[in-house]
Design a protein around this motif. Structure first.
Motif, short mmCIF file in Angstrom:
data_model
loop_
_atom_site.label_atom_id
_atom_site.label_comp_id
_atom_site.label_asym_id
_atom_site.label_seq_id
_atom_site.Cartn_x
_atom_site.Cartn_y
_atom_site.Cartn_z
N GLU A 16 79.50 -55.45 -34.25
CA GLU A 16 80.01 -55.88 -33.57
C GLU A 16 80.40 -57.56 -33.07
O GLU A 16 80.85 -58.09 -33.97
CB GLU A 16 80.76 -54.76 -32.53
CG GLU A 16 80.97 -53.32 -32.77
CD GLU A 16 81.48 -52.95 -31.70
OE1 GLU A 16 81.15 -53.00 -30.19
OE2 GLU A 16 81.74 -51.58 -31.57
N ASN A 20 82.75 -60.41 -35.06
CA ASN A 20 83.23 -61.30 -34.78
C ASN A 20 82.69 -63.01 -34.92
O ASN A 20 83.68 -63.38 -35.28
CB ASN A 20 82.66 -61.04 -33.56
CG ASN A 20 83.87 -59.73 -32.80
OD1 ASN A 20 85.03 -59.02 -33.15
ND2 ASN A 20 83.34 -59.08 -31.54
N SER A 69 77.14 -55.94 -40.69
CA SER A 69 78.50 -56.17 -39.57
C SER A 69 79.02 -54.73 -39.79
O SER A 69 78.87 -53.72 -38.31
CB SER A 69 79.55 -57.20 -38.92
OG SER A 69 80.07 -57.12 -40.09
N SER A 73 77.94 -49.97 -38.02
CA SER A 73 78.56 -48.51 -37.43
C SER A 73 77.76 -47.46 -36.78
O SER A 73 77.20 -47.42 -37.34
CB SER A 73 79.67 -48.22 -38.27
OG SER A 73 79.15 -47.60 -39.18
#
Length: 357
Positions: A16, A20, A69, A73
């Motif tokens: 994450e 970002n 990224s 998950s």
């Protein structure tokens, strides 16, 4: 088991964070003060990494971040690890000797070692010394246990239980000499191939350009060899990859293009040239930067047999086929967690070594 859950959560948070950061780098993120501090720190690291290694452009570094990224998950991690039976074992100290050809090329090994409950003793390549230590620092900030399980070293490796080493065919011989008595995975040179049938669309061939030019062709998953049918018209490729023409503005790439073109001319080799990519008929799989080799085939079954015989030289195969192990055009630099380098299951190796220890 509880610790693995915390480790998994930490890597999900890292994913994450990387996503970002990419939004931040593109000016598309609203952030709190703490996030801004981390992102400004990472901005500095990315700049230093680019200055240290001219092949590590900000675009290529952030591409690597973006792919990780998406990969990190919770669903992907659970799917990846779900096939393994993990029993409580004494943690190993696993030495990881990393290559430095593309940004974070050794991250999968780093992740595999930690998520299986082991300790990572990392010897970085001089070409990629900044990115992973920063990510390790971030991991420690969200999961303090990483302080005891991650160590970086520039020295001769101290005691360890197993080793994962990636390098060239020459360094592999060195690795085998020094590490052969320890449980090991030792990787050598490999290259990737694209199979063309002649009926590919312009869109597919443009995606092939991504497989060729991403990371300047320096990755083992970069397409460096084309298998094409007899009589193939290479104008189709050159027209489709025209959007990548600006790569010739990159000084290091342009220097390699000029050098290899001069070598081909002086050697009186036949080759094709569009001003930013050289195509040369050659049986080898490893083409120099700014060049891609090609080879003609007449029979699909003969081609299949040839590629099977040369499997130890090939990292992946890109094509429009849905065949086992084939990757769609444009996806060679987007491996899943279960796409193991050289086809060697790193997690299985670590679990088996740990249970035998």
């Amino acid at each position: 088991m509880a610790q693995q859950l915390e480790t998994t959560k930490a890597f999900v948070k890292l994913g994450e964070f990387l996503g970002n950061y990419c939004d931040f780098a593109n000016g598309n993120a609203e952030l709190d003060v703490e996030q801004k501090n981390w992102f400004h720190k990472l901005d500095e690291v990315v700049l230093r990494a680019s200055n240290q290694n001219g092949w590590f452009t900000k675009e290529n570094i952030t591409f690597a971040f973006k792919e990780w990224s998406k990969t990190l998950s919770l669903d992907n991690l659970n799917h990846w690890l779900g096939k393994y039976e993990q029993k409580g074992c004494t943690p190993l100290t696993v030495a990881i000797i990393m290559a430095g050809n593309i940004p974070l090329v050794g991250f999968h090994d780093f992740l595999s070692v930690l998520i299986t409950g082991n300790k990572a003793l990392v010897k970085l390549s001089s070409n990629d010394k900044l990115l992973l230590p920063f990510l390790a620092e971030y991991l420690r900030s969200i999961e303090p246990s990483f302080s005891d399980t991650v160590q970086f070293t520039d020295e001769i490796l101290p005691d360890f239980d197993a080793v994962i080493a990636t390098g060239s065919n020459n360094t592999a011989r060195y690795f085998e000499y020094y590490f052969g008595k320890k449980p090991n995975i030792i990787r050598r040179n490999r290259n990737s191939v694209a199979i063309l049938k002649g009926g590919e669309t312009k869109e597919e061939l443009t995606l092939l350009g991504e497989d060729i030019f991403r990371y300047y062709g320096l990755g083992c998953r970069s397409v460096s060899k084309l298998m094409v049918p007899k009589g193939y018209n290479f104008d189709h490729i050159y027209k489709a990859i025209f959007p990548f023409k600006d790569i010739i503005e990159e000084t290091k790439y342009a220097n390699n293009y000029d050098y290899n073109k001069a070598v081909y001319l002086m050697s009186e080799f036949k080759f094709l040239d569009n001003g930013f990519l050289l195509l040369k008929e050659d049986e080898s799989y490893a083409s120099p930067i700014a060049s891609v080799f090609y080879e003609f085939y007449e029979d699909k079954e003969d081609l299949k047999e040839k590629l099977m015989q040369d499997a130890d030289k090939i990292q992946c195969i890109v094509s429009s086929d849905d065949g086992a192990g084939h990757i769609p055009f444009g996806d060679s630099q987007k491996p899943t967690l279960w796409d193991y380098a050289d086809g060697v299951d790193t997690v299985e190796f670590l679990l088996k070594t740990s249970s035998n220890n």
